[in-house]
Motif scaffolding. Structure first.
Motif, PDB file in Angstrom:
ATOM      1  N   ALA A 362       0.838  -1.201   0.000  1.00 50.27           N
ATOM      2  CA  ALA A 362       0.000   0.000   0.000  1.00 50.27           C
ATOM      3  C   ALA A 362       0.874   1.252   0.000  1.00 50.27           C
ATOM      4  CB  ALA A 362      -0.915   0.005   1.215  1.00 50.27           C
ATOM      5  N   GLU A 363       0.486   2.227  -0.809  1.00 47.18           N
ATOM      6  CA  GLU A 363       1.248   3.474  -0.907  1.00 47.18           C
ATOM      7  C   GLU A 363       0.682   4.509   0.051  1.00 47.18           C
ATOM      8  OE1 GLU A 363       2.507   6.789  -4.293  1.00 47.18           O
ATOM      9  OE2 GLU A 363       1.638   4.859  -4.889  1.00 47.18           O
ATOM     10  N   MET A 364       1.557   5.060   0.882  1.00 52.80           N
ATOM     11  CA  MET A 364       1.141   6.036   1.903  1.00 52.80           C
ATOM     12  C   MET A 364       0.972   7.417   1.291  1.00 52.80           C
ATOM     13  SD  MET A 364       0.542   6.696   5.124  1.00 52.80           S
ATOM     14  CE  MET A 364       0.545   8.063   6.288  1.00 52.80           C
ATOM     15  N   ALA A 365      -0.216   8.007   1.433  1.00 48.23           N
ATOM     16  CA  ALA A 365      -0.450   9.379   0.974  1.00 48.23           C
ATOM     17  C   ALA A 365       0.039  10.355   2.040  1.00 48.23           C
ATOM     18  CB  ALA A 365      -1.926   9.591   0.693  1.00 48.23           C
ATOM     19  N   LYS A 410     -19.568  -1.551   1.798  1.00 51.16           N
ATOM     20  CA  LYS A 410     -19.199  -2.828   1.182  1.00 51.16           C
ATOM     21  C   LYS A 410     -19.731  -2.939  -0.245  1.00 51.16           C
ATOM     22  CE  LYS A 410     -18.784  -5.400   5.521  1.00 51.16           C
ATOM     23  NZ  LYS A 410     -19.328  -6.474   6.381  1.00 51.16           N
ATOM     24  N   ARG A 411     -20.956  -2.462  -0.464  1.00 56.64           N
ATOM     25  CA  ARG A 411     -21.503  -2.512  -1.829  1.00 56.64           C
ATOM     26  C   ARG A 411     -20.704  -1.617  -2.772  1.00 56.64           C
ATOM     27  NH1 ARG A 411     -27.337  -0.921  -2.228  1.00 56.64           N
ATOM     28  NH2 ARG A 411     -27.211  -0.160  -0.089  1.00 56.64           N
ATOM     29  N   ALA A 412     -20.307  -0.457  -2.284  1.00 58.38           N
ATOM     30  CA  ALA A 412     -19.517   0.457  -3.119  1.00 58.38           C
ATOM     31  C   ALA A 412     -18.171  -0.163  -3.467  1.00 58.38           C
ATOM     32  CB  ALA A 412     -19.325   1.786  -2.398  1.00 58.38           C
ATOM     33  N   VAL A 413     -17.534  -0.792  -2.485  1.00 54.57           N
ATOM     34  CA  VAL A 413     -16.229  -1.419  -2.719  1.00 54.57           C
ATOM     35  C   VAL A 413     -16.357  -2.556  -3.733  1.00 54.57           C
ATOM     36  CG1 VAL A 413     -14.435  -2.830  -1.643  1.00 54.57           C
ATOM     37  CG2 VAL A 413     -15.233  -0.746  -0.507  1.00 54.57           C
ATOM     38  N   LYS A 414     -17.416  -3.352  -3.629  1.00 55.59           N
ATOM     39  CA  LYS A 414     -17.625  -4.452  -4.584  1.00 55.59           C
ATOM     40  C   LYS A 414     -17.826  -3.921  -5.998  1.00 55.59           C
ATOM     41  CE  LYS A 414     -19.478  -7.882  -1.370  1.00 55.59           C
ATOM     42  NZ  LYS A 414     -20.684  -8.633  -0.930  1.00 55.59           N
ATOM     43  N   MET A 415     -18.531  -2.787  -6.119  1.00 56.84           N
ATOM     44  CA  MET A 415     -18.758  -2.204  -7.438  1.00 56.84           C
ATOM     45  C   MET A 415     -17.484  -1.571  -8.003  1.00 56.84           C
ATOM     46  SD  MET A 415     -22.487  -0.529  -6.647  1.00 56.84           S
ATOM     47  CE  MET A 415     -22.599   0.389  -8.160  1.00 56.84           C
ATOM     48  N   MET A 416     -16.534  -1.226  -7.131  1.00 60.57           N
ATOM     49  CA  MET A 416     -15.278  -0.600  -7.562  1.00 60.57           C
ATOM     50  C   MET A 416     -14.144  -1.618  -7.679  1.00 60.57           C
ATOM     51  SD  MET A 416     -15.354   2.707  -5.016  1.00 60.57           S
ATOM     52  CE  MET A 416     -13.863   3.471  -5.630  1.00 60.57           C
ATOM     53  N   ASP A 417     -14.461  -2.916  -7.608  1.00 63.79           N
ATOM     54  CA  ASP A 417     -13.406  -3.931  -7.470  1.00 63.79           C
ATOM     55  C   ASP A 417     -12.321  -3.845  -8.537  1.00 63.79           C
ATOM     56  OD1 ASP A 417     -15.002  -4.728  -9.532  1.00 63.79           O
ATOM     57  OD2 ASP A 417     -15.199  -6.811  -8.888  1.00 63.79           O
ATOM     58  N   ALA A 418     -12.690  -3.482  -9.760  1.00 61.12           N
ATOM     59  CA  ALA A 418     -11.694  -3.419 -10.838  1.00 61.12           C
ATOM     60  C   ALA A 418     -10.731  -2.253 -10.650  1.00 61.12           C
ATOM     61  CB  ALA A 418     -12.398  -3.301 -12.184  1.00 61.12           C
ATOM     62  N   ARG A 419     -11.131  -1.235  -9.884  1.00 61.29           N
ATOM     63  CA  ARG A 419     -10.305  -0.034  -9.704  1.00 61.29           C
ATOM     64  C   ARG A 419      -9.507  -0.047  -8.418  1.00 61.29           C
ATOM     65  NH1 ARG A 419     -14.980   3.916  -9.493  1.00 61.29           N
ATOM     66  NH2 ARG A 419     -13.356   5.201  -8.521  1.00 61.29           N
ATOM     67  N   PRO A 421      -7.010  -1.800  -5.407  1.00 63.87           N
ATOM     68  CA  PRO A 421      -6.025  -2.854  -5.123  1.00 63.87           C
ATOM     69  C   PRO A 421      -6.656  -3.956  -4.281  1.00 63.87           C
ATOM     70  CG  PRO A 421      -5.108  -0.669  -4.695  1.00 63.87           C
ATOM     71  CD  PRO A 421      -6.579  -0.483  -4.925  1.00 63.87           C
ATOM     72  N   THR A 422      -6.149  -5.147  -4.417  1.00 62.57           N
ATOM     73  CA  THR A 422      -6.721  -6.294  -3.696  1.00 62.57           C
ATOM     74  C   THR A 422      -6.673  -6.096  -2.196  1.00 62.57           C
ATOM     75  OG1 THR A 422      -5.992  -7.734  -5.498  1.00 62.57           O
ATOM     76  CG2 THR A 422      -6.575  -8.797  -3.424  1.00 62.57           C
ATOM     77  N   ASP A 423      -5.575  -5.534  -1.678  1.00 58.72           N
ATOM     78  CA  ASP A 423      -5.470  -5.371  -0.222  1.00 58.72           C
ATOM     79  C   ASP A 423      -6.502  -4.386   0.316  1.00 58.72           C
ATOM     80  OD1 ASP A 423      -4.299  -3.232  -1.450  1.00 58.72           O
ATOM     81  OD2 ASP A 423      -2.373  -3.343  -0.400  1.00 58.72           O
ATOM     82  N   VAL A 424      -6.871  -3.360  -0.472  1.00 56.81           N
ATOM     83  CA  VAL A 424      -7.906  -2.414  -0.058  1.00 56.81           C
ATOM     84  C   VAL A 424      -9.271  -3.105  -0.026  1.00 56.81           C
ATOM     85  CG1 VAL A 424      -9.120  -0.278  -0.651  1.00 56.81           C
ATOM     86  CG2 VAL A 424      -6.643  -0.397  -0.897  1.00 56.81           C
ATOM     87  N   GLN A 425      -9.549  -3.932  -1.046  1.00 59.77           N
ATOM     88  CA  GLN A 425     -10.813  -4.673  -1.056  1.00 59.77           C
ATOM     89  C   GLN A 425     -10.912  -5.589   0.156  1.00 59.77           C
ATOM     90  OE1 GLN A 425     -11.819  -6.563  -4.862  1.00 59.77           O
ATOM     91  NE2 GLN A 425     -10.268  -5.299  -5.841  1.00 59.77           N
ATOM     92  N   GLN A 426      -9.837  -6.312   0.441  1.00 61.94           N
ATOM     93  CA  GLN A 426      -9.840  -7.239   1.576  1.00 61.94           C
ATOM     94  C   GLN A 426      -9.990  -6.493   2.889  1.00 61.94           C
ATOM     95  OE1 GLN A 426      -6.154  -9.314   0.961  1.00 61.94           O
ATOM     96  NE2 GLN A 426      -7.066 -10.799  -0.475  1.00 61.94           N
ATOM     97  N   TRP A 427      -9.345  -5.330   2.984  1.00 58.39           N
ATOM     98  CA  TRP A 427      -9.469  -4.499   4.195  1.00 58.39           C
ATOM     99  C   TRP A 427     -10.906  -4.071   4.418  1.00 58.39           C
ATOM    100  CZ3 TRP A 427      -8.216   1.336   4.277  1.00 58.39           C
ATOM    101  CH2 TRP A 427      -8.292   1.846   5.575  1.00 58.39           C
ATOM    102  N   ALA A 428     -11.573  -3.646   3.353  1.00 63.49           N
ATOM    103  CA  ALA A 428     -12.953  -3.164   3.470  1.00 63.49           C
ATOM    104  C   ALA A 428     -13.899  -4.284   3.889  1.00 63.49           C
ATOM    105  CB  ALA A 428     -13.410  -2.573   2.139  1.00 63.49           C
ATOM    106  N   LEU A 429     -13.679  -5.482   3.359  1.00 60.89           N
ATOM    107  CA  LEU A 429     -14.623  -6.576   3.580  1.00 60.89           C
ATOM    108  C   LEU A 429     -14.263  -7.445   4.777  1.00 60.89           C
ATOM    109  CD1 LEU A 429     -15.052  -7.652  -0.160  1.00 60.89           C
ATOM    110  CD2 LEU A 429     -16.481  -6.101   1.165  1.00 60.89           C
TER     111      LEU A 429
END
Length: 433
Positions: A362-365, A410-419, A421-429
């Protein structure tokens, strides 16, 4: 279909869009109600009989369309313009009796007759206007048809002077008038003052959706087929190639019988039974047509329906940047852990940094970027600040309430899955905060 010109397809799309967005023509349903209104208006025009009535129904049920078609039918008589005048008022526009009276004078074409005359009362002014329409005896007076849209709003005028005088003229037969009020309020008669109510005829015409849902759905599917179909010709001129016309109209008939299209139409009817809402939906569906996609498919209906029925906050979240959605996930986890307690930027930053430290990919902002993203989420009202009680608080420590639910995130993250990173998706869910 390769030999069908692009011009033919574009003309077909244009004609269908015109039918959908410029409803003209055929009056559907409520024939008994239209007959009642038509009879009332005819008795005023042909026999000089004054009348009053209320047309009541939900918004979009067809009250205005009913009156419009009744008047259109009456106007077919050559003598209509010599016998009658129509005055249209709208409670949303004519917010007091002075404005309404000015509009009545203008629509009757009597500005010159009124001139600089000074009237002692509203009643005297209205009586003068009606007297100006007489050309001889009672039988040769022009009748006036008053159409009052949003009738219930006129009940809020001072002393209900306009309504009192209109109903008084109708009841006392001073001049042949017909007063039709259109409203969505079932209790509208209870809004009338006692003296006004006593002069009202208490005729009420109800324009209600069909009680039988299956009949309503069948009517809607019939309308769908009519709106999507193209005509064989236009005044004897053939507009379309026979092969293209056959394919287009065959596709329209097939859609009306498609189970998925039926499901979408039923879902639309369950939410809003008005024809106007259905036409708005169809406009979005038809916008998908193009020379490359000349025929509608059931998937077009499903796609548009899913788009318009989607949660607006979920839609908003799916449009966020990666940094912003990471902050939203941080807020979600914080409120989940602390059972909905308020949060501030420092709390959200702490949870975000914890995620970054545990995920090397993950890249730190930078902090200023994160603070700017947090402020943007505040402008979008994903978080709203709580009142600080008059104390000066640094913006990083200002408490906020997070407005999205875990399900929405969670629904928003699932709809954004292609955009994402995998670690962000896993973190959200994940449940491991």
């Amino acid at each position: 279909m390769n030999d069908i010109s692009e011009e033919q397809i574009l003309l077909g799309i244009y004609m269908v869009c015109e039918k959908i967005m410029l409803p003209s023509a055929v009056f559907r349903g409520h024939e008994n109600e239209k007959t009642n209104v038509l009879t009332l208006l005819k008795r005023t025009i042909e026999f000089g009989e004054s009348n009053s009535a209320l047309i009541i129904g939900p918004r979009g049920s067809g009250k205005t369309t009913l009156v419009r078609h009744a008047l259109r039918e009456l106007r077919q008589a050559p003598s209509f313009d010599a016998q009658a005048l129509v005055v249209r008022l709208d409670g949303r526009v004519h917010t007091d009796d002075h404005l309404a009276l000015k509009q009545i004078t203008r629509q009757l074409g009597l500005e010159a007759a009124v001139g600089d005359k000074v009237f002692r009362s509203f009643a005297e002014n209205l009586t003068f206007l009606l007297e100006c329409l007489k050309s001889g005896g009672r039988d040769t007076s022009k009748c006036v048809l008053f159409i009052l849209e949003e009738f219930d709003l006129f009940c809020g005028h001072h002393n209900q002077t306009l309504l009192y005088n209109l109903f008084d003229v109708a009841q006392s037969a001073q001049a042949p008038v017909c007063v039709l009020g259109l409203t969505v309020r079932l209790d509208v008669v209870e809004l009338l003052e006692k003296r006004v109510k006593s002069r009202f005829s208490h005729r009420q015409v109800f324009v209600l959706p069909p009680a039988d849902k299956r009949a309503g759905l069948a009517s809607r599917l019939g309308l769908l087929g009519d709106l999507l179909a193209l005509p064989d010709d236009d005044g004897g001129v053939r507009l379309f190639d026979p092969v293209f016309l056959h394919c287009w109209n065959g596709s329209a008939r097939q859609l009306a019988g498609d189970p998925e299209v039926r499901r979408v139409c039923k879902a639309l009817c369950d939410v809003d039974e008005s024809e106007a809402a259905f036409r708005t939906f169809l406009t979005q569906v038809v916008s998908k047509l193009s020379p490359q996609h000349p025929f509608l498919q059931a998937s077009d209906f499903t796609e548009v329906y899913e788009l318009i029925s989607r949660d607006p906050l979920v839609n908003l979240l799916t449009g966020l940047s990666l940094v912003e959605i990471c902050l939203v996930i941080s807020m979600y986890h914080h409120t989940d852990i602390y059972d909905g307690e308020p949060l501030n930027f420092e709390m959200v930053l702490h949870r975000y940094m914890k995620f970054v430290s545990q995920n090397p990919s993950a890249e730190m902002a930078q902090r200023p970027v994160l603070l700017k993203a947090f402020e943007h989420l505040q402008k979008l009202e994903v978080v709203v600040p709580l009142v600080s009680g008059g104390r000066e608080v640094l913006k990083e420590f200002q408490l906020h309430r997070f407005l999205a639910t875990p399900d929405q995130v969670k629904r928003a993250v699932k709809m954004m899955d292609a955009r994402l990173p995998t670690d962000v998706q896993q973190w959200a869910l994940s449940s491991n905060h």
